[in-house]
Design an enzyme around this catalytic site. Sequence first.
Site, PDB file in Angstrom:
ATOM      1  N   THR A 154       0.863  -1.189   0.000  1.00  0.00           N
ATOM      2  CA  THR A 154       0.000   0.000   0.000  1.00  0.00           C
ATOM      3  C   THR A 154       0.895   1.234   0.000  1.00  0.00           C
ATOM      4  OG1 THR A 154      -0.268  -0.230   2.406  1.00  0.00           O
ATOM      5  CG2 THR A 154      -2.028  -1.107   1.003  1.00  0.00           C
ATOM      6  N   LYS A 180       4.109  -6.876   3.915  1.00  0.00           N
ATOM      7  CA  LYS A 180       3.835  -5.480   3.624  1.00  0.00           C
ATOM      8  C   LYS A 180       3.499  -4.801   4.948  1.00  0.00           C
ATOM      9  CE  LYS A 180       0.505  -3.392   3.361  1.00  0.00           C
ATOM     10  NZ  LYS A 180      -0.256  -2.482   4.299  1.00  0.00           N
ATOM     11  N   THR A 191      -0.586  -2.963  10.900  1.00  0.00           N
ATOM     12  CA  THR A 191      -1.233  -3.013   9.584  1.00  0.00           C
ATOM     13  C   THR A 191      -0.289  -3.698   8.641  1.00  0.00           C
ATOM     14  OG1 THR A 191      -2.292  -1.885   7.790  1.00  0.00           O
ATOM     15  CG2 THR A 191      -0.490  -0.735   8.777  1.00  0.00           C
ATOM     16  N   GLU A 277       6.028   4.866   7.424  1.00  0.00           N
ATOM     17  CA  GLU A 277       5.623   5.972   6.560  1.00  0.00           C
ATOM     18  C   GLU A 277       6.425   7.230   6.861  1.00  0.00           C
ATOM     19  OE1 GLU A 277       1.045   4.556   5.673  1.00  0.00           O
ATOM     20  OE2 GLU A 277       1.435   5.899   7.350  1.00  0.00           O
ATOM     21  N   ASN A 399      -0.340  10.569   5.822  1.00  0.00           N
ATOM     22  CA  ASN A 399      -1.582  10.142   6.461  1.00  0.00           C
ATOM     23  C   ASN A 399      -2.666  11.206   6.435  1.00  0.00           C
ATOM     24  OD1 ASN A 399      -1.345   7.309   7.726  1.00  0.00           O
ATOM     25  ND2 ASN A 399       0.649   8.256   8.082  1.00  0.00           N
ATOM     26  N   SER A 404      -7.090  10.352  -0.392  1.00  0.00           N
ATOM     27  CA  SER A 404      -7.155  11.161  -1.614  1.00  0.00           C
ATOM     28  C   SER A 404      -5.879  11.065  -2.430  1.00  0.00           C
ATOM     29  CB  SER A 404      -7.431  12.622  -1.257  1.00  0.00           C
ATOM     30  OG  SER A 404      -6.465  13.098  -0.340  1.00  0.00           O
TER      31      SER A 404
END
Length: 404
Positions: A154, A180, A191, A277, A399, A404
């Site tokens: 992702t 992942k 996650t 991230e 995040n 979007s």
Amino acid sequence: MIEMKQIQNKNIVSPRGFTAAGVQCGIKKHKKDLAILVSDVPASVAGVFTTNAVQAAPLKVTKEVVYNTGKMQAVIVNSGNANACTGKQGIADAYEMQALAAQKLGIEPYLVGVASTGVIGEVMKMEPVKKGIEMLVPDAELESGIDFAQAILTTDTVMKNTTYITTIDDREVIISGTAKGSGMIEPNMATMLGFITTDAAIESAELQQALSAITNVTFNAITVDGDTSTNDMVVVMANGLAGNTPLSPAHPDWENFYTALRLVAEDLAKSIARDGEGATKLIEVEVEGAVSNEEARKIAKTVVGSPLVKTAVFGCDANWGRIIAAVGYSGATVDPGSITIKIGGATMVENGEPISFSEEELIEILKQQEVKIYVSLGVGKGHGFAWGCDLTYDYVQINASYRS
């Protein structure tokens, strides 16, 4: 003597009898988003799953395979949609994915696991999934393993693969893993999706015992942001095609297998933490001298999960006060007068007393891509690790605009 070695340029299809594929079917606009992993024969299976009370529909399906069947021959995986918080329709869609994958492979549905990752709360687009399953042509080529690894990502910036070879009954046994995970990382679990394959012969009960124990010191020892996801799972498939006598803790080569499996899990866990991230650095925290190993891991995870510690590492600020504060509020047993803290080998605190250090030296240490924090408590023999990453401006940006 434990025998094993890490092998480069190998991946999830490297153990005997495994094939994989990954395609772009339209769940995501421009990237691969559907994958399948297949064993030539039904494999012993073990799994660990998120502790979040809200669990995605695919977990229900896969738990039934792992806990009720005890065998798995394939797992169908999509990215771009978590199929979480989608009610009865989500459950129906997960079972349909299972049935369609089974039909494609010509096997029973109860041998097929399902995994999904992506946006929560959106109903799965089943037409692209149906089309994608027909497009999947699993094979044993390394490129197909790469396609699988790419299709499950992702917000990850890199694929996460690792492979070890060990010896069981004088036979070569291969253990490979793909995962992942990049954000919402606070196991138990995170996650994250993890898939491990091996050609070792081992019954599901013994495999589950090993995976559960290993998870506590690997996947459950990483944190990125403190959020626990709805879709996390790690599944191990062992198809027995190496031809060894079935493994158990009583087997003379059990430690070879167990250590190789732990190293695969640890590599994947650390690669997830490293790819947090927006992250620029992997942080490793080692704690020794705790009352127990469990408390050592608890302290290590508290330190590496502290937003203030994470931002200090990002800013190359040797602010050891944030570290000792995290130790103190971890809930573990501590004696402030016995605490020693080091960053990258430079001592900041010794037996509760501050030590003079070179700011210039610490800045150089904190500029490295891997930063190690060492804490000694002096109250016992407990020892443990945790891994995480720094907290950066990019984490907020990623995040703030994820949907979007």
